[in-house]
Design a protein around this motif. Structure first.
Motif, mmCIF file in Angstrom:
data_model
loop_
_atom_site.group_PDB
_atom_site.id
_atom_site.type_symbol
_atom_site.label_atom_id
_atom_site.label_comp_id
_atom_site.label_asym_id
_atom_site.label_seq_id
_atom_site.Cartn_x
_atom_site.Cartn_y
_atom_site.Cartn_z
ATOM 1 N N SER A 204 0.937 -1.294 -0.119
ATOM 2 C CA SER A 204 0.074 -0.102 0.109
ATOM 3 C C SER A 204 0.820 1.173 0.045
ATOM 4 C CB SER A 204 -1.012 0.123 1.258
ATOM 5 O OG SER A 204 -0.146 0.247 2.503
ATOM 6 N N ASN A 205 0.263 2.396 -0.238
ATOM 7 C CA ASN A 205 1.050 3.695 -0.325
ATOM 8 C C ASN A 205 2.218 3.769 -1.314
ATOM 9 O OD1 ASN A 205 -0.911 4.964 1.114
ATOM 10 N ND2 ASN A 205 -0.018 4.112 2.976
ATOM 11 N N VAL A 206 2.032 2.772 -2.523
ATOM 12 C CA VAL A 206 3.295 2.751 -3.278
ATOM 13 C C VAL A 206 3.525 4.030 -3.964
ATOM 14 C CG1 VAL A 206 4.314 1.300 -5.222
ATOM 15 C CG2 VAL A 206 2.684 0.392 -3.510
ATOM 16 N N GLY A 207 4.811 4.391 -3.982
ATOM 17 C CA GLY A 207 5.200 5.664 -4.703
ATOM 18 C C GLY A 207 5.168 5.797 -6.158
ATOM 19 N N ASP A 208 5.215 6.854 -6.763
ATOM 20 C CA ASP A 208 5.070 6.792 -8.290
ATOM 21 C C ASP A 208 6.384 6.012 -8.917
ATOM 22 O OD1 ASP A 208 2.406 7.926 -8.376
ATOM 23 O OD2 ASP A 208 3.392 9.945 -8.625
ATOM 24 N N PHE A 209 7.524 6.499 -8.155
ATOM 25 C CA PHE A 209 8.965 5.908 -8.767
ATOM 26 C C PHE A 209 8.676 4.364 -8.818
ATOM 27 C CE2 PHE A 209 9.902 5.388 -4.233
ATOM 28 C CZ PHE A 209 10.614 4.304 -4.080
ATOM 29 N N LEU A 210 8.295 3.695 -7.580
ATOM 30 C CA LEU A 210 8.137 2.217 -7.486
ATOM 31 C C LEU A 210 7.126 1.766 -8.461
ATOM 32 C CD1 LEU A 210 9.461 -0.268 -6.163
ATOM 33 C CD2 LEU A 210 7.926 0.257 -4.126
ATOM 34 N N LEU A 211 6.210 2.275 -8.543
ATOM 35 C CA LEU A 211 4.986 1.960 -9.448
ATOM 36 C C LEU A 211 5.636 1.834 -11.098
ATOM 37 C CD1 LEU A 211 1.807 3.681 -8.667
ATOM 38 C CD2 LEU A 211 2.220 1.326 -8.237
ATOM 39 N N ARG A 212 6.387 2.861 -11.210
ATOM 40 C CA ARG A 212 7.104 2.754 -12.683
ATOM 41 C C ARG A 212 8.056 1.647 -12.743
ATOM 42 N NH1 ARG A 212 7.256 8.350 -11.998
ATOM 43 N NH2 ARG A 212 9.391 8.058 -11.527
ATOM 44 N N VAL A 213 8.898 1.556 -11.605
ATOM 45 C CA VAL A 213 9.979 0.384 -11.500
ATOM 46 C C VAL A 213 9.045 -0.590 -11.930
ATOM 47 C CG1 VAL A 213 11.434 -0.662 -10.240
ATOM 48 C CG2 VAL A 213 11.646 1.656 -10.390
ATOM 49 N N LEU A 214 8.018 -1.260 -11.258
ATOM 50 C CA LEU A 214 7.311 -2.373 -11.125
ATOM 51 C C LEU A 214 6.797 -2.562 -12.745
ATOM 52 C CD1 LEU A 214 5.525 -2.196 -7.650
ATOM 53 C CD2 LEU A 214 7.440 -3.636 -8.299
ATOM 54 N N ASP A 215 6.200 -1.506 -13.061
ATOM 55 C CA ASP A 215 5.682 -1.510 -14.770
ATOM 56 C C ASP A 215 6.771 -2.009 -15.556
ATOM 57 O OD1 ASP A 215 3.022 -0.959 -14.032
ATOM 58 O OD2 ASP A 215 3.195 1.132 -14.148
ATOM 59 N N ILE A 216 7.890 -1.410 -15.510
ATOM 60 C CA ILE A 216 9.292 -1.507 -16.195
ATOM 61 C C ILE A 216 9.603 -2.843 -16.289
ATOM 62 C CG2 ILE A 216 11.583 -0.741 -16.759
ATOM 63 C CD1 ILE A 216 10.879 2.018 -15.866
ATOM 64 N N THR A 217 9.740 -3.433 -15.023
ATOM 65 C CA THR A 217 10.270 -4.781 -14.890
ATOM 66 C C THR A 217 9.027 -6.054 -15.190
ATOM 67 O OG1 THR A 217 9.687 -4.542 -12.270
ATOM 68 C CG2 THR A 217 11.782 -3.971 -12.936
ATOM 69 N N GLY A 218 7.877 -5.398 -15.355
ATOM 70 C CA GLY A 218 6.890 -6.526 -15.333
ATOM 71 C C GLY A 218 6.570 -7.082 -13.893
#
Length: 110
Positions: free
Chosen positions: A83-97
């Protein structure tokens, strides 16, 4: 260079344990997170929420640790939720799949 720090505060209610994380999840601190979650899984609550609002950095070791802990929780009949996942970490999770491999519950709509 300063040593990475990660503080973890645990709050338990009847059906959920909330771990508030602050600092960095990286190769120096991922083991600390693993130890705390693994201890919790000895008598697992139905849900473990990792509040990442205070996380300032997460490297590949941190990402791998989140995935491994999610799987361990599932095997223990518990659900690991970020929860409360920051934008930077959401981007990394998207990039890495990895975003689809983790349960994410942010309070605010994105």
């Amino acid at each position: 260079m300063d040593r990475a720090e990660l503080s973890i505060t645990v709050h338990r209610t009847g059906d959920e344990a909330v771990l508030r994380l602050a600092g960095e999840i990286d190769m120096l601190t991922a083991a600390k997170l693993s130890i705390v979650v693994n201890e919790m899984l000895t008598e697992p609550p139905p849900r473990i929420a990792l509040d990442l609002g205070g996380v300032t950095f997460c490297d590949s070791q941190g990402l791998g640790t989140l995935v491994v802990l999610s799987r361990k929780a599932s095997h223990a009949q518990s659900l690991l939720v970020l929860s409360n996942v920051g934008d930077f970490l959401l981007r990394v999770l998207d990039i890495t799949g990895l975003r689809s491999a983790l349960m994410i519950r942010n309070e605010t709509a994105i």
